[in-house]
Design a protein around this motif. Sequence first.
Motif, mmCIF file in Angstrom:
data_model
loop_
_atom_site.group_PDB
_atom_site.id
_atom_site.type_symbol
_atom_site.label_atom_id
_atom_site.label_comp_id
_atom_site.label_asym_id
_atom_site.label_seq_id
_atom_site.Cartn_x
_atom_site.Cartn_y
_atom_site.Cartn_z
ATOM 1 N N ARG A 1 0.843 -1.199 0.000
ATOM 2 C CA ARG A 1 0.000 0.000 0.000
ATOM 3 C C ARG A 1 0.877 1.247 0.000
ATOM 4 N N LYS A 2 0.545 2.184 -0.886
ATOM 5 C CA LYS A 2 1.272 3.455 -1.024
ATOM 6 C C LYS A 2 0.307 4.588 -0.691
ATOM 7 N N ARG B 1 -4.523 -0.697 -7.314
ATOM 8 C CA ARG B 1 -5.693 -1.477 -6.923
ATOM 9 C C ARG B 1 -6.166 -0.977 -5.557
ATOM 10 N N ALA B 2 -7.400 -1.268 -5.212
ATOM 11 C CA ALA B 2 -7.964 -0.864 -3.914
ATOM 12 C C ALA B 2 -7.710 0.628 -3.662
ATOM 13 N N ILE B 3 -8.173 1.443 -4.598
ATOM 14 C CA ILE B 3 -7.916 2.882 -4.579
ATOM 15 C C ILE B 3 -8.830 3.598 -3.589
ATOM 16 N N GLU B 4 -8.214 4.469 -2.792
ATOM 17 C CA GLU B 4 -8.934 5.368 -1.893
ATOM 18 C C GLU B 4 -8.595 6.785 -2.347
ATOM 19 N N ALA C 1 -3.344 3.468 -2.269
ATOM 20 C CA ALA C 1 -3.674 2.362 -3.170
ATOM 21 C C ALA C 1 -2.638 1.262 -3.028
ATOM 22 N N GLU C 2 -3.046 0.059 -3.378
ATOM 23 C CA GLU C 2 -2.110 -1.059 -3.510
ATOM 24 C C GLU C 2 -1.456 -0.898 -4.880
#
Length: 159
Positions: free
Chosen positions: A2-3, A90-93, A79-80
Motif C-alpha cells: 500500500r502506497k 488497486r484498492a484505490i482510496e 492504493a495497492e
Amino acid sequence: MRKYSFPPVYAPDARILLLGTLPGEVSLKASQYYAHPRNQFWRLLGEVLNTDLATLPYPQRLERVVAHGVALWDVVAGAERQGSLDGAMRAIEYNSLASLVAELPGLRAVGFNGAASYKARHHLGRADLACLSLPSSSPAYTRPFEEKLAGWMVLRDYL
C-alpha cells in the motif's frame, strides 16, 4: 504494498490546483512531489510560471509555486501498487478533493497531470472550475518536452 500520497501544498489564495495521481517510488522514497530525475514536472511548471524551479532546492520550489498561486496534490490518497505505474493501482482510496477545493475560494482551474488523474475530476465538488487534462510529466509518457509544454501553457490563462 500500500502506497500513500503526500499532504497538499497550497495557500488559501491559490488560483490553480495541479493534481497528480499517486507519487511514484522515487518520489515516495524522497518524500517529495515529482522527485524522479526524468519526470519533467518542475521543468514544465517552471516554464509556465516563467521561473526556474528545477534547479531550486525542494523547499524553495514549493515556496515559489505557492507564491504564484498554484497548489499541488494527488487524486489518490492510497492504493495497492507494485512499482510506479498508475495502471497498477488497486484498492484505490481517493483524497477529499472537494474539501480542499472548498478551502480555495479563488480557485479558477484544476490541471490534471495525466489521463489517470483526469478521471477523478468528478470528485472536485464544484462545477465552475476549468478542468484541464495536461500531458503527463512522467517519463513513462514518452512525448517530446515541447509537445508536453504546449499542453501545459494553457495554465497561464488562469494565473
